[in-house]
Design an enzyme around this catalytic site. Sequence first.
Site, PDB file in Angstrom:
ATOM      1  N   ASN A   9       0.863  -1.183   0.000  1.00  7.23           N
ATOM      2  CA  ASN A   9       0.000   0.000   0.000  1.00  7.23           C
ATOM      3  C   ASN A   9       0.902   1.235   0.000  1.00  7.23           C
ATOM      4  O   ASN A   9       1.530   1.545   1.003  1.00  7.23           O
ATOM      5  CB  ASN A   9      -0.876  -0.035   1.272  1.00  7.23           C
ATOM      6  CG  ASN A   9      -1.695   1.233   1.453  1.00  7.23           C
ATOM      7  OD1 ASN A   9      -1.815   2.052   0.539  1.00  7.23           O
ATOM      8  ND2 ASN A   9      -2.269   1.406   2.641  1.00  7.23           N
ATOM      9  N   LYS A  11       0.096   4.289  -0.233  1.00  9.26           N
ATOM     10  CA  LYS A  11      -0.551   5.468   0.380  1.00  9.26           C
ATOM     11  C   LYS A  11      -0.313   6.716  -0.491  1.00  9.26           C
ATOM     12  O   LYS A  11      -0.253   6.603  -1.703  1.00  9.26           O
ATOM     13  CB  LYS A  11      -0.053   5.659   1.809  1.00  9.26           C
ATOM     14  CG  LYS A  11      -0.136   4.395   2.649  1.00  9.26           C
ATOM     15  CD  LYS A  11       0.088   4.651   4.107  1.00  9.26           C
ATOM     16  CE  LYS A  11       0.108   3.338   4.853  1.00  9.26           C
ATOM     17  NZ  LYS A  11       0.187   3.496   6.282  1.00  9.26           N
ATOM     18  N   HIS A  95      -9.274   0.822   5.517  1.00 11.36           N
ATOM     19  CA  HIS A  95      -7.937   1.020   6.105  1.00 11.36           C
ATOM     20  C   HIS A  95      -8.059   1.924   7.334  1.00 11.36           C
ATOM     21  O   HIS A  95      -8.901   2.819   7.379  1.00 11.36           O
ATOM     22  CB  HIS A  95      -6.996   1.648   5.072  1.00 11.36           C
ATOM     23  CG  HIS A  95      -5.575   1.662   5.532  1.00 11.36           C
ATOM     24  ND1 HIS A  95      -5.078   2.629   6.373  1.00 11.36           N
ATOM     25  CD2 HIS A  95      -4.549   0.796   5.296  1.00 11.36           C
ATOM     26  CE1 HIS A  95      -3.806   2.362   6.626  1.00 11.36           C
ATOM     27  NE2 HIS A  95      -3.452   1.262   5.976  1.00 11.36           N
ATOM     28  N   GLU A  97      -6.472   4.353   8.316  1.00 10.67           N
ATOM     29  CA  GLU A  97      -6.409   5.806   8.061  1.00 10.67           C
ATOM     30  C   GLU A  97      -7.742   6.324   7.539  1.00 10.67           C
ATOM     31  O   GLU A  97      -8.124   7.462   7.815  1.00 10.67           O
ATOM     32  CB  GLU A  97      -5.233   6.111   7.106  1.00 10.67           C
ATOM     33  CG  GLU A  97      -3.900   5.968   7.821  1.00 10.67           C
ATOM     34  CD  GLU A  97      -2.774   5.376   6.996  1.00 10.67           C
ATOM     35  OE1 GLU A  97      -2.813   5.441   5.765  1.00 10.67           O
ATOM     36  OE2 GLU A  97      -1.825   4.829   7.625  1.00 10.67           O
ATOM     37  N   GLU A 167      -4.849  -5.395  10.821  1.00  7.76           N
ATOM     38  CA  GLU A 167      -3.833  -4.364  10.991  1.00  7.76           C
ATOM     39  C   GLU A 167      -4.070  -3.634  12.310  1.00  7.76           C
ATOM     40  O   GLU A 167      -4.846  -2.658  12.350  1.00  7.76           O
ATOM     41  CB  GLU A 167      -3.904  -3.356   9.848  1.00  7.76           C
ATOM     42  CG  GLU A 167      -3.686  -3.951   8.480  1.00  7.76           C
ATOM     43  CD  GLU A 167      -3.181  -2.901   7.496  1.00  7.76           C
ATOM     44  OE1 GLU A 167      -2.067  -3.050   7.023  1.00  7.76           O
ATOM     45  OE2 GLU A 167      -3.898  -1.924   7.250  1.00  7.76           O
ATOM     46  N   GLY A 173       2.788   1.883  10.762  1.00  6.02           N
ATOM     47  CA  GLY A 173       3.711   2.998  10.581  1.00  6.02           C
ATOM     48  C   GLY A 173       4.440   3.394  11.852  1.00  6.02           C
ATOM     49  O   GLY A 173       5.057   4.463  11.912  1.00  6.02           O
ATOM     50  N   SER A 213       3.883  -2.514  10.255  1.00  3.54           N
ATOM     51  CA  SER A 213       5.350  -2.525  10.358  1.00  3.54           C
ATOM     52  C   SER A 213       5.977  -3.862   9.965  1.00  3.54           C
ATOM     53  O   SER A 213       6.920  -4.316  10.599  1.00  3.54           O
ATOM     54  CB  SER A 213       5.776  -2.103  11.768  1.00  3.54           C
ATOM     55  OG  SER A 213       5.326  -0.778  12.037  1.00  3.54           O
TER      56      SER A 213
HETATM   57  C1  PEP Z   1      -0.496  -0.059   6.215  1.00  2.00           C
HETATM   58  O1  PEP Z   1      -0.617   1.120   6.039  1.00  2.00           O
HETATM   59  O2  PEP Z   1      -1.378  -0.813   5.806  1.00  2.00           O
HETATM   60  C2  PEP Z   1       0.682  -0.546   6.919  1.00  2.00           C
HETATM   61  C3  PEP Z   1       0.649  -1.760   7.373  1.00  2.00           C
HETATM   62  O3  PEP Z   1       1.734   0.327   7.085  1.00  2.00           O
HETATM   63  P1  PEP Z   1       3.197  -0.009   7.691  1.00  2.00           P
HETATM   64  O4  PEP Z   1       3.667  -1.282   7.034  1.00  2.00           O
HETATM   65  O5  PEP Z   1       4.045   1.172   7.321  1.00  2.00           O
HETATM   66  O6  PEP Z   1       3.021  -0.162   9.158  1.00  2.00           O
END
Ligand code: PEP
Length: 253
Positions: A9, A11, A95, A97, A167, A173, A213
């Site tokens: 992703n 973003k 997601h 966000e 997630e 992040g 992450s």
């Molecule tokens: C995400 O945004 O779906 C995500 C898992 O980000 P990150 O890998 O940077 O934690």
Amino acid sequence: MRKLFVAGNWKMNLNGEESCLLAKNLKKTSGNVTALNIAVFPPSVYIKRVCDVLKDSHIAVGGQNMHTESEGAFTGEVSGPMLKDVGCEYVILGHSERRHVFGETDDFIAAKVSKALSDGLKTILCVGETLQQREAGRMQEVVSNQVEKALENVDKNNMNDVTIAYEPVWAIGTGHTATPDQADEAHANIRSLIENLFDADTAAELVIQYGGSVKPDNAAELLGQENVDGALVGGAGLKAETFVPIIDAGLNL
Ligand code: PEP
């Protein structure tokens, strides 16, 4: 038999040139991979260019979000048929966000999921608890609620086009990854919920990605868990040097 699914992703990162370069590099290193599924989710304005780069490869492309309507007065939005039109096979919905920064509700996400499936888009449905909810012992309740609501109008026959990405919000992040046990426990809960909502075969076939992450150095352990069927990758998905080792970790299991 579930196939591992690794998705990047991007973003709101990478300009057009950088997006195409990353796609070219991924095509070179992993474009012929069929043992696991790979997809990338560029910013919507670059989807068409990335699709052009990735044509004749096995790497799929998707949108990071979509609206519940096909067209209309929804300034700034993109619809499912538009994503299909530019070459998307997938869309990410729900997601964290979108939920926490843009205030998307479970009902809105549920409407998007059924619209995406009826538009012929495979859907990655993201769910996950906040740190506060986990610390209050509410992880399972929160995640189960999100899954149940989002799939409220989904028919069993469409479930093969649904991937769920667990997630935990506190891991996205932040550099804090769920331990392999924490991930496996959450995924096992989701799988048993799916068995209750649909049936055992649907639950056994459901691909559940972990996101939060994921990096080259933790991918093998996470992907090695019984109920972890892939990864939704943010930061480490922005460079071939960090995304490809995650794909390779899946291939080498
Ligand atoms: C995400 O945004 O779906 C995500 C898992 O980000 P990150 O890998 O940077 O934690």
